[in-house]
Design an enzyme around this catalytic site. Structure first.
Site, PDB file in Angstrom:
ATOM      1  N   ARG A  37       0.775  -1.261  -0.044  1.00  7.69           N
ATOM      2  CA  ARG A  37      -0.060   0.029  -0.112  1.00  7.69           C
ATOM      3  C   ARG A  37       0.849   1.146  -0.040  1.00  7.69           C
ATOM      4  O   ARG A  37       0.653   2.088  -0.903  1.00  7.69           O
ATOM      5  CB  ARG A  37      -0.832   0.048   1.297  1.00  7.69           C
ATOM      6  CG  ARG A  37      -2.070   0.261   1.053  1.00  7.69           C
ATOM      7  CD  ARG A  37      -2.980  -0.301   2.221  1.00  7.69           C
ATOM      8  NE  ARG A  37      -2.173  -1.588   2.762  1.00  7.69           N
ATOM      9  CZ  ARG A  37      -2.396  -2.847   2.253  1.00  7.69           C
ATOM     10  NH1 ARG A  37      -3.323  -2.841   1.408  1.00  7.69           N
ATOM     11  NH2 ARG A  37      -1.562  -3.687   2.466  1.00  7.69           N
ATOM     12  N   THR A  38       1.597   1.421   1.102  1.00  8.32           N
ATOM     13  CA  THR A  38       2.416   2.707   1.075  1.00  8.32           C
ATOM     14  C   THR A  38       3.168   3.019  -0.131  1.00  8.32           C
ATOM     15  O   THR A  38       3.116   4.128  -0.740  1.00  8.32           O
ATOM     16  CB  THR A  38       3.293   2.563   2.473  1.00  8.32           C
ATOM     17  OG1 THR A  38       2.331   2.262   3.375  1.00  8.32           O
ATOM     18  CG2 THR A  38       3.865   3.981   2.765  1.00  8.32           C
TER      19      THR A  38
ATOM     20  N   HIS B   8       4.932   6.113  11.603  1.00  8.38           N
ATOM     21  CA  HIS B   8       4.415   6.147  10.385  1.00  8.38           C
ATOM     22  C   HIS B   8       3.533   7.234   9.831  1.00  8.38           C
ATOM     23  O   HIS B   8       2.369   7.331   9.771  1.00  8.38           O
ATOM     24  CB  HIS B   8       3.672   4.733  10.223  1.00  8.38           C
ATOM     25  CG  HIS B   8       3.027   4.235   8.481  1.00  8.38           C
ATOM     26  ND1 HIS B   8       3.436   5.315   7.484  1.00  8.38           N
ATOM     27  CD2 HIS B   8       2.934   3.069   8.359  1.00  8.38           C
ATOM     28  CE1 HIS B   8       3.125   4.293   6.407  1.00  8.38           C
ATOM     29  NE2 HIS B   8       2.670   3.148   6.786  1.00  8.38           N
TER      30      HIS B   8
ATOM     31  N   LYS C  41      24.905  -4.911  -0.107  1.00  9.51           N
ATOM     32  CA  LYS C  41      26.510  -5.106  -0.018  1.00  9.51           C
ATOM     33  C   LYS C  41      27.136  -4.305   0.907  1.00  9.51           C
ATOM     34  O   LYS C  41      28.270  -4.098   1.020  1.00  9.51           O
ATOM     35  CB  LYS C  41      26.846  -4.189  -1.361  1.00  9.51           C
ATOM     36  CG  LYS C  41      26.543  -5.072  -2.782  1.00  9.51           C
ATOM     37  CD  LYS C  41      26.864  -4.131  -3.932  1.00  9.51           C
ATOM     38  CE  LYS C  41      26.164  -4.457  -5.359  1.00  9.51           C
ATOM     39  NZ  LYS C  41      26.765  -3.375  -6.363  1.00  9.51           N
TER      40      LYS C  41
ATOM     41  N   ARG D  88      11.198   3.522   3.583  1.00  9.69           N
ATOM     42  CA  ARG D  88      10.858   2.914   4.763  1.00  9.69           C
ATOM     43  C   ARG D  88      11.942   1.917   5.174  1.00  9.69           C
ATOM     44  O   ARG D  88      12.559   1.606   4.631  1.00  9.69           O
ATOM     45  CB  ARG D  88       9.556   2.012   4.262  1.00  9.69           C
ATOM     46  CG  ARG D  88       9.441   0.692   5.126  1.00  9.69           C
ATOM     47  CD  ARG D  88       8.270   0.092   4.976  1.00  9.69           C
ATOM     48  NE  ARG D  88       6.967   0.895   5.098  1.00  9.69           N
ATOM     49  CZ  ARG D  88       5.683   0.211   5.291  1.00  9.69           C
ATOM     50  NH1 ARG D  88       5.440  -0.937   5.059  1.00  9.69           N
ATOM     51  NH2 ARG D  88       4.706   1.074   5.347  1.00  9.69           N
TER      52      ARG D  88
END
Ligand code: NCD
Length: 305
Positions: free
Chosen positions: A51-52, A129, A80, A101
Protein backbone atom coordinates in the site's frame (compact mmCIF):
# COMPACT_ATOMS: atom_id res chain seq x y z
CA UNK A 1 13.77 22.35 2.81
CA UNK A 2 11.39 20.26 4.88
CA UNK A 3 11.24 16.56 5.65
CA UNK A 4 8.44 14.54 7.23
CA UNK A 5 9.60 12.30 10.07
CA UNK A 6 6.70 12.51 12.50
CA UNK A 7 3.14 13.82 12.23
CA UNK A 8 4.18 16.50 14.72
CA UNK A 9 6.46 18.06 12.09
CA UNK A 10 3.35 19.89 10.89
CA UNK A 11 1.39 22.21 13.15
CA UNK A 12 -2.37 21.59 13.34
CA UNK A 13 -2.84 24.69 11.14
CA UNK A 14 -0.48 23.25 8.53
CA UNK A 15 -2.29 19.92 8.72
CA UNK A 16 -5.59 21.71 8.10
CA UNK A 17 -4.16 23.27 4.96
CA UNK A 18 -2.76 19.92 3.84
CA UNK A 19 -6.15 18.22 4.31
CA UNK A 20 -7.99 21.02 2.50
CA UNK A 21 -5.54 20.60 -0.38
CA UNK A 22 -6.15 16.82 -0.36
CA UNK A 23 -9.90 17.44 -0.49
CA UNK A 24 -9.47 19.85 -3.40
CA UNK A 25 -7.38 17.21 -5.18
CA UNK A 26 -10.19 14.70 -4.62
CA UNK A 27 -12.74 17.08 -6.12
CA UNK A 28 -10.66 18.49 -8.99
CA UNK A 29 -8.00 15.90 -9.89
CA UNK A 30 -7.54 17.38 -13.38
CA UNK A 31 -6.24 20.63 -11.90
CA UNK A 32 -3.27 18.75 -10.45
CA UNK A 33 -2.57 16.27 -13.27
CA UNK A 34 0.58 18.08 -14.48
CA UNK A 35 1.69 19.77 -11.26
CA UNK A 36 4.78 17.55 -10.81
CA UNK A 37 5.81 17.25 -14.44
CA UNK A 38 9.60 16.89 -14.59
CA UNK A 39 9.81 15.81 -10.93
CA UNK A 40 10.92 12.41 -9.69
CA UNK A 41 10.04 10.55 -6.53
CA UNK A 42 12.42 7.85 -5.24
CA UNK A 43 10.82 5.13 -3.14
CA UNK A 44 13.49 3.46 -1.00
CA UNK A 45 11.82 0.55 0.77
CA UNK A 46 14.05 -1.61 2.95
CA UNK A 47 10.99 -3.43 4.33
CA UNK A 48 7.99 -5.00 2.56
CA UNK A 49 5.03 -2.83 1.65
CA UNK A 50 2.26 -2.86 -0.90
CA UNK A 51 0.00 0.00 0.00
CA UNK A 52 2.39 2.64 1.15
CA UNK A 53 4.85 2.28 -1.71
CA UNK A 54 2.24 1.97 -4.42
CA UNK A 55 0.23 4.76 -2.85
CA UNK A 56 3.26 7.06 -3.08
CA UNK A 57 3.91 5.97 -6.63
CA UNK A 58 0.27 6.47 -7.63
CA UNK A 59 0.33 9.90 -5.96
CA UNK A 60 3.37 11.02 -7.98
CA UNK A 61 2.02 9.55 -11.23
CA UNK A 62 -1.34 11.30 -10.66
CA UNK A 63 0.60 14.56 -10.39
CA UNK A 64 2.34 13.96 -13.72
CA UNK A 65 5.71 13.11 -12.15
CA UNK A 66 7.85 9.99 -12.43
CA UNK A 67 8.98 7.38 -9.93
CA UNK A 68 12.05 5.20 -9.38
CA UNK A 69 13.27 3.13 -6.48
CA UNK A 70 13.57 -0.28 -4.89
CA UNK A 71 11.13 -2.33 -2.87
CA UNK A 72 13.45 -4.72 -1.14
CA UNK A 73 16.70 -4.15 0.75
CA UNK A 74 18.18 -7.24 -0.95
CA UNK A 75 17.84 -5.68 -4.37
CA UNK A 76 19.58 -2.47 -3.25
CA UNK A 77 23.21 -1.84 -2.34
CA UNK A 78 22.25 -2.26 1.31
CA UNK A 79 22.83 -5.96 0.55
CA UNK A 80 26.47 -5.00 -0.21
CA UNK A 81 26.74 -3.15 3.08
CA UNK A 82 26.03 0.41 1.92
CA UNK A 83 24.83 2.73 4.70
CA UNK A 84 21.56 4.64 4.55
CA UNK A 85 23.59 7.86 4.69
CA UNK A 86 25.50 7.00 1.54
CA UNK A 87 22.40 5.73 -0.24
CA UNK A 88 20.52 8.97 0.34
CA UNK A 89 23.41 11.10 -0.95
CA UNK A 90 23.32 9.06 -4.13
CA UNK A 91 19.53 9.16 -4.42
CA UNK A 92 19.68 12.95 -3.97
CA UNK A 93 21.41 13.07 -7.38
CA UNK A 94 18.64 11.07 -9.05
CA UNK A 95 15.38 12.33 -7.59
CA UNK A 96 13.64 15.45 -6.21
CA UNK A 97 12.04 13.78 -3.19
CA UNK A 98 12.37 10.44 -1.40
CA UNK A 99 9.99 8.23 0.57
CA UNK A 100 11.90 5.80 2.78
CA UNK A 101 10.77 2.78 4.78
CA UNK A 102 13.25 1.05 7.05
CA UNK A 103 13.09 -1.68 9.73
CA UNK A 104 15.36 0.40 12.00
CA UNK A 105 13.83 3.16 14.10
CA UNK A 106 15.35 6.50 13.18
CA UNK A 107 16.93 5.41 9.84
CA UNK A 108 14.90 7.91 7.74
CA UNK A 109 15.95 10.63 10.21
CA UNK A 110 19.62 9.79 9.65
CA UNK A 111 18.98 9.90 5.91
CA UNK A 112 17.21 13.27 6.19
CA UNK A 113 20.12 14.82 8.04
CA UNK A 114 22.42 14.17 5.06
CA UNK A 115 19.97 14.61 2.23
CA UNK A 116 19.73 17.49 -0.18
CA UNK A 117 16.15 16.51 -1.12
CA UNK A 118 13.07 16.19 1.15
CA UNK A 119 12.82 12.78 2.85
CA UNK A 120 9.51 11.30 3.95
CA UNK A 121 9.46 8.64 6.64
CA UNK A 122 7.30 5.88 5.17
CA UNK A 123 7.55 3.80 8.35
CA UNK A 124 10.56 3.19 10.61
CA UNK A 125 10.48 -0.05 12.61
CA UNK A 126 7.93 0.03 15.40
CA UNK A 127 8.33 3.79 15.75
CA UNK A 128 6.33 6.10 13.46
CA UNK A 129 4.38 6.02 10.23
CA UNK A 130 3.44 9.66 9.62
CA UNK A 131 1.89 9.31 6.16
CA UNK A 132 -0.43 6.56 7.43
CA UNK A 133 -1.40 8.99 10.19
CA UNK A 134 -2.12 11.72 7.64
CA UNK A 135 -4.27 9.16 5.82
CA UNK A 136 -6.11 8.25 9.04
CA UNK A 137 -6.69 11.88 9.99
CA UNK A 138 -7.94 12.82 6.53
CA UNK A 139 -10.32 9.83 6.57
CA UNK A 140 -11.70 10.83 9.97
CA UNK A 141 -12.03 14.47 8.94
CA UNK A 142 -13.70 13.63 5.61
CA UNK A 143 -16.21 11.18 7.08
CA UNK A 144 -16.82 12.56 10.56
CA UNK A 145 -16.35 16.20 9.63
CA UNK A 146 -14.06 16.89 12.59
CA UNK A 147 -10.83 15.93 14.29
CA UNK A 148 -11.96 16.60 17.85
CA UNK A 149 -14.57 15.45 20.35
CA UNK A 150 -14.63 11.72 19.93
CA UNK A 151 -13.91 8.43 21.63
CA UNK A 152 -11.47 6.28 19.70
CA UNK A 153 -10.72 2.64 20.44
CA UNK A 154 -7.36 1.33 19.21
CA UNK A 155 -7.35 -2.43 19.13
CA UNK A 156 -4.76 -5.16 18.54
CA UNK A 157 -1.00 -4.84 18.59
CA UNK A 158 -0.51 -1.57 20.40
CA UNK A 159 3.05 -2.47 21.40
CA UNK A 160 4.62 -2.85 17.96
CA UNK A 161 2.06 -1.06 15.79
CA UNK A 162 3.78 2.08 14.51
CA UNK A 163 0.57 3.35 12.93
CA UNK A 164 -0.99 3.36 16.41
CA UNK A 165 1.94 5.22 17.94
CA UNK A 166 1.89 7.84 15.20
CA UNK A 167 -1.87 8.32 15.33
CA UNK A 168 -1.97 8.84 19.10
CA UNK A 169 0.96 11.22 18.78
CA UNK A 170 -1.01 13.30 16.30
CA UNK A 171 -4.39 13.14 18.04
CA UNK A 172 -3.21 14.45 21.41
CA UNK A 173 -3.17 17.94 19.88
CA UNK A 174 -6.94 17.95 19.27
CA UNK A 175 -9.62 18.81 21.84
CA UNK A 176 -11.55 16.27 23.84
CA UNK A 177 -10.28 12.98 22.48
CA UNK A 178 -10.93 10.02 24.71
CA UNK A 179 -8.66 7.02 24.07
CA UNK A 180 -9.51 3.39 24.76
CA UNK A 181 -6.64 0.95 24.28
CA UNK A 182 -7.78 -2.61 23.66
CA UNK A 183 -5.00 -5.19 23.63
CA UNK A 184 -3.79 -8.41 25.21
CA UNK A 185 -1.45 -7.93 28.20
CA UNK A 186 1.56 -8.77 26.05
CA UNK A 187 0.82 -6.08 23.47
CA UNK A 188 -0.08 -3.01 25.50
CA UNK A 189 0.79 0.53 24.50
CA UNK A 190 4.41 1.59 25.28
CA UNK A 191 4.98 3.39 28.55
CA UNK A 192 6.37 6.53 26.87
CA UNK A 193 3.01 7.10 25.19
CA UNK A 194 1.10 6.53 28.43
CA UNK A 195 3.38 9.11 30.07
CA UNK A 196 2.63 11.68 27.37
CA UNK A 197 -1.10 11.17 27.91
CA UNK A 198 -0.74 11.48 31.69
CA UNK A 199 1.35 14.64 31.39
CA UNK A 200 -1.30 16.23 29.21
CA UNK A 201 -4.22 14.99 31.33
CA UNK A 202 -5.72 13.21 28.35
CA UNK A 203 -8.30 10.59 29.32
CA UNK A 204 -7.46 6.99 28.42
CA UNK A 205 -8.34 3.47 29.50
CA UNK A 206 -6.61 0.16 28.88
CA UNK A 207 -8.92 -2.85 28.53
CA UNK A 208 -8.83 -6.42 27.22
CA UNK A 209 -12.32 -7.05 25.87
CA UNK A 210 -13.45 -5.33 22.70
CA UNK A 211 -17.17 -6.07 23.28
CA UNK A 212 -17.10 -4.14 26.53
CA UNK A 213 -16.38 -0.84 24.86
CA UNK A 214 -18.02 -1.17 21.41
CA UNK A 215 -21.18 0.84 22.27
CA UNK A 216 -19.13 3.88 23.35
CA UNK A 217 -16.84 4.20 20.36
CA UNK A 218 -17.06 6.81 17.60
CA UNK A 219 -14.03 5.31 15.86
CA UNK A 220 -12.53 1.84 16.05
CA UNK A 221 -8.96 1.54 14.77
CA UNK A 222 -8.18 -2.15 14.23
CA UNK A 223 -4.61 -3.37 13.72
CA UNK A 224 -2.77 -6.51 12.72
CA UNK A 225 -0.48 -8.32 15.15
CA UNK A 226 2.96 -7.31 13.82
CA UNK A 227 4.43 -10.74 13.12
CA UNK A 228 7.78 -9.37 11.88
CA UNK A 229 8.54 -7.65 15.20
CA UNK A 230 8.09 -10.77 17.37
CA UNK A 231 11.11 -12.52 18.78
CA UNK A 232 9.48 -15.94 18.79
CA UNK A 233 6.91 -17.57 16.56
CA UNK A 234 5.10 -19.19 19.50
CA UNK A 235 4.06 -15.85 21.00
CA UNK A 236 2.86 -14.64 17.62
CA UNK A 237 0.76 -17.76 17.04
CA UNK A 238 -0.80 -17.44 20.50
CA UNK A 239 -1.73 -13.78 20.01
CA UNK A 240 -2.50 -13.41 16.33
CA UNK A 241 -6.22 -14.18 16.53
CA UNK A 242 -6.85 -12.56 19.90
CA UNK A 243 -9.35 -10.11 18.38
CA UNK A 244 -11.65 -10.78 15.49
CA UNK A 245 -14.14 -8.08 14.63
CA UNK A 246 -17.26 -9.74 13.22
CA UNK A 247 -20.92 -8.89 12.50
CA UNK A 248 -21.97 -9.78 16.00
CA UNK A 249 -19.58 -7.30 17.57
CA UNK A 250 -20.54 -4.65 15.00
CA UNK A 251 -24.14 -4.94 16.23
CA UNK A 252 -23.02 -3.51 19.56
CA UNK A 253 -21.64 -0.35 17.93
CA UNK A 254 -23.24 3.03 17.23
CA UNK A 255 -24.84 3.53 13.81
CA UNK A 256 -22.30 6.18 12.91
CA UNK A 257 -19.21 4.55 14.35
CA UNK A 258 -16.49 4.00 11.74
CA UNK A 259 -13.93 1.21 11.52
CA UNK A 260 -10.46 2.08 10.26
CA UNK A 261 -7.55 -0.26 9.60
CA UNK A 262 -4.17 0.71 8.09
CA UNK A 263 -4.15 -2.67 6.25
CA UNK A 264 -2.91 -5.28 5.51
CA UNK A 265 -5.62 -7.17 7.34
CA UNK A 266 -4.94 -10.72 8.43
CA UNK A 267 -7.77 -12.23 10.54
CA UNK A 268 -8.62 -9.34 12.84
CA UNK A 269 -11.58 -8.16 10.75
CA UNK A 270 -13.81 -10.86 9.39
CA UNK A 271 -14.59 -10.30 5.68
CA UNK A 272 -18.31 -10.32 6.52
CA UNK A 273 -17.79 -6.84 8.03
CA UNK A 274 -16.58 -5.40 4.70
CA UNK A 275 -20.13 -4.73 3.47
CA UNK A 276 -21.08 -2.79 6.58
CA UNK A 277 -21.24 0.93 5.63
CA UNK A 278 -19.33 1.69 8.82
CA UNK A 279 -16.30 -0.26 7.54
CA UNK A 280 -14.28 2.47 5.84
CA UNK A 281 -10.84 0.84 5.54
CA UNK A 282 -10.91 0.58 1.77
CA UNK A 283 -12.02 4.22 1.41
CA UNK A 284 -9.13 5.02 3.74
CA UNK A 285 -6.72 3.65 1.09
CA UNK A 286 -8.10 6.14 -1.45
CA UNK A 287 -7.69 9.03 1.00
CA UNK A 288 -4.09 7.87 1.40
CA UNK A 289 -3.38 8.70 -2.24
CA UNK A 290 -4.97 12.18 -2.00
CA UNK A 291 -3.07 13.04 1.16
CA UNK A 292 0.24 11.83 -0.30
CA UNK A 293 -0.40 13.96 -3.39
CA UNK A 294 -0.98 16.94 -1.11
CA UNK A 295 2.18 16.10 0.83
CA UNK A 296 4.37 15.81 -2.29
CA UNK A 297 3.13 19.20 -3.50
CA UNK A 298 3.72 20.75 -0.09
CA UNK A 299 7.25 19.42 0.41
CA UNK A 300 8.21 20.23 -3.19
CA UNK A 301 6.74 23.71 -2.63
CA UNK A 302 4.58 23.50 -5.74
CA UNK A 303 1.49 25.68 -5.75
CA UNK A 304 -1.39 25.03 -8.12
CA UNK A 305 -3.51 28.04 -8.87
C1 NCD B 1 1.10 -0.55 8.25
C2 NCD B 1 2.59 -0.50 8.49
O1 NCD B 1 3.37 -0.77 7.59
O2 NCD B 1 2.95 -0.18 9.61
N1 NCD B 1 0.77 -0.77 6.93
C3 NCD B 1 0.66 0.30 6.11
O3 NCD B 1 1.60 1.02 5.85
N2 NCD B 1 -0.55 0.58 5.64
C4 NCD B 1 0.40 -1.47 9.14
C5 NCD B 1 0.81 -2.89 9.18
O4 NCD B 1 1.73 -3.32 8.49
O5 NCD B 1 0.17 -3.62 9.94
Amino acid sequence: MRHLMSPLDFSTGELDRLFSLAEDIEQHPEKYAHACEGKKLATCFYEPSTRTRLSFEAAMLNLGGKVLGFSDANSSSAAKGESVSDTIRVISCFADICAMRHPKEGAPMVAASLSSIPVINAGDGGHQHPTQTLTDLLTIRAIKGRLDNFTIGLCGDLKFGRTVHSLINALVRYENINFVFISPDELTIPEYIIETLRERNIPFREIRKLEEVMPELDILYMTRVQKERFFNEEDYVRLKDYYILNKEKMQLAKDDMIVLHPLPRVNEISVEVDDDPRAVYFRQVQYGVYVRMALLLTLLEIEVA
